[in-house]
Write a protein that holds these residues in place. Sequence first.
Motif, PDB file in Angstrom:
ATOM      1  N   ALA A   2      -6.264 -87.179  73.505  1.00 51.53           N
ATOM      2  CA  ALA A   2      -6.250 -85.849  72.881  1.00 51.53           C
ATOM      3  C   ALA A   2      -6.080 -84.799  73.959  1.00 51.53           C
ATOM      4  O   ALA A   2      -6.590 -84.939  75.068  1.00 51.53           O
ATOM      5  CB  ALA A   2      -7.554 -85.590  72.133  1.00 51.53           C
ATOM      6  N   ALA A   3      -5.336 -83.763  73.643  1.00 51.11           N
ATOM      7  CA  ALA A   3      -5.220 -82.605  74.547  1.00 51.11           C
ATOM      8  C   ALA A   3      -6.459 -81.742  74.348  1.00 51.11           C
ATOM      9  O   ALA A   3      -7.096 -81.768  73.296  1.00 51.11           O
ATOM     10  CB  ALA A   3      -3.965 -81.819  74.206  1.00 51.11           C
ATOM     11  N   LEU A   4      -6.777 -80.963  75.390  1.00 55.30           N
ATOM     12  CA  LEU A   4      -7.906 -80.028  75.256  1.00 55.30           C
ATOM     13  C   LEU A   4      -7.417 -78.720  74.694  1.00 55.30           C
ATOM     14  O   LEU A   4      -6.355 -78.238  75.023  1.00 55.30           O
ATOM     15  CB  LEU A   4      -8.574 -79.766  76.605  1.00 55.30           C
ATOM     16  CG  LEU A   4      -9.401 -80.922  77.144  1.00 55.30           C
ATOM     17  CD1 LEU A   4     -10.023 -80.546  78.468  1.00 55.30           C
ATOM     18  CD2 LEU A   4     -10.477 -81.322  76.167  1.00 55.30           C
ATOM     19  N   VAL A  51      -0.208 -81.769  63.747  1.00 58.11           N
ATOM     20  CA  VAL A  51      -1.222 -81.683  64.795  1.00 58.11           C
ATOM     21  C   VAL A  51      -2.584 -81.753  64.117  1.00 58.11           C
ATOM     22  O   VAL A  51      -2.838 -81.040  63.141  1.00 58.11           O
ATOM     23  CB  VAL A  51      -1.096 -80.363  65.593  1.00 58.11           C
ATOM     24  CG1 VAL A  51      -2.192 -80.268  66.647  1.00 58.11           C
ATOM     25  CG2 VAL A  51       0.284 -80.248  66.216  1.00 58.11           C
ATOM     26  N   GLY A  60      -6.526 -81.125  64.707  1.00 64.96           N
ATOM     27  CA  GLY A  60      -7.521 -80.483  65.569  1.00 64.96           C
ATOM     28  C   GLY A  60      -8.893 -81.037  65.263  1.00 64.96           C
ATOM     29  O   GLY A  60      -9.389 -80.898  64.142  1.00 64.96           O
ATOM     30  N   PHE A 108      -5.759 -82.588  69.263  1.00 66.87           N
ATOM     31  CA  PHE A 108      -6.479 -81.862  70.305  1.00 66.87           C
ATOM     32  C   PHE A 108      -7.957 -81.849  69.986  1.00 66.87           C
ATOM     33  O   PHE A 108      -8.373 -81.955  68.834  1.00 66.87           O
ATOM     34  CB  PHE A 108      -5.924 -80.451  70.538  1.00 66.87           C
ATOM     35  CG  PHE A 108      -6.262 -79.438  69.494  1.00 66.87           C
ATOM     36  CD1 PHE A 108      -7.490 -78.788  69.505  1.00 66.87           C
ATOM     37  CD2 PHE A 108      -5.345 -79.100  68.523  1.00 66.87           C
ATOM     38  CE1 PHE A 108      -7.800 -77.840  68.549  1.00 66.87           C
ATOM     39  CE2 PHE A 108      -5.639 -78.160  67.567  1.00 66.87           C
ATOM     40  CZ  PHE A 108      -6.877 -77.522  67.582  1.00 66.87           C
ATOM     41  N   ALA A 163     -12.670 -85.439  73.550  1.00 63.84           N
ATOM     42  CA  ALA A 163     -11.420 -86.138  73.880  1.00 63.84           C
ATOM     43  C   ALA A 163     -11.729 -87.522  74.436  1.00 63.84           C
ATOM     44  O   ALA A 163     -11.048 -88.505  74.105  1.00 63.84           O
ATOM     45  CB  ALA A 163     -10.610 -85.323  74.884  1.00 63.84           C
ATOM     46  N   ALA A 222       0.340 -85.007  67.495  1.00 65.09           N
ATOM     47  CA  ALA A 222      -0.550 -84.599  68.589  1.00 65.09           C
ATOM     48  C   ALA A 222      -1.954 -84.410  68.025  1.00 65.09           C
ATOM     49  O   ALA A 222      -2.129 -84.092  66.853  1.00 65.09           O
ATOM     50  CB  ALA A 222      -0.064 -83.298  69.223  1.00 65.09           C
TER      51      ALA A 222
END
Length: 175
Positions: free
Chosen positions: A173-175, A122, A124, A155, A162, A153
């Motif tokens: 991208a996820a929040l 992941v 970030g 985020f 994003a 993933a």
Amino acid sequence: MRLAITHATCWPEIRRGGERLLADTARFLAARGHDVTVLSTTPAMPQGGQERREEVLYQFLRRRDPPALLARTRQVTLQHLFAWDARVALRQGGYDSVLCYGWQDALGALAARRAGARFRLVVGLIGIPVRAYFRRTPIDGLAFRRAVAGADAVFALSRFAAGRLQAEYGRPAAL
């Protein structure tokens, strides 16, 4: 779950947003029962070492500063050298999942996976991902693209960040 969180610098030695986010995330995940290791560097242990901070194991890699000319032109930075060393620690760590707060770290994590490590990756994003940032260092722009494309993933800390990642790199991208 055995987790690693990476960032070239950490709290409280460096007191900025990413370093604080790293410390808070590590404590949060450890409090929920995960085995959390932070991989970072610290001026207090330039040759590396480890210490336990509450429920989190901090593994400090050797701190390497690049030659002045390369650092001044941003061709090689502390973050690049940390990622190179982190790839070995991640390959040997037996982690289930790795969270990288630096895109350079993520590139090191991808190298660890190519060498046989098996973990979810992941990334970030702490800042705003814009191509213009990489004008002076186009090779870093290529590396950033590879890091976010190779992650399981990604985020972002805001809708704006994003949206920029989607618009400029084609990666959600996820929040």
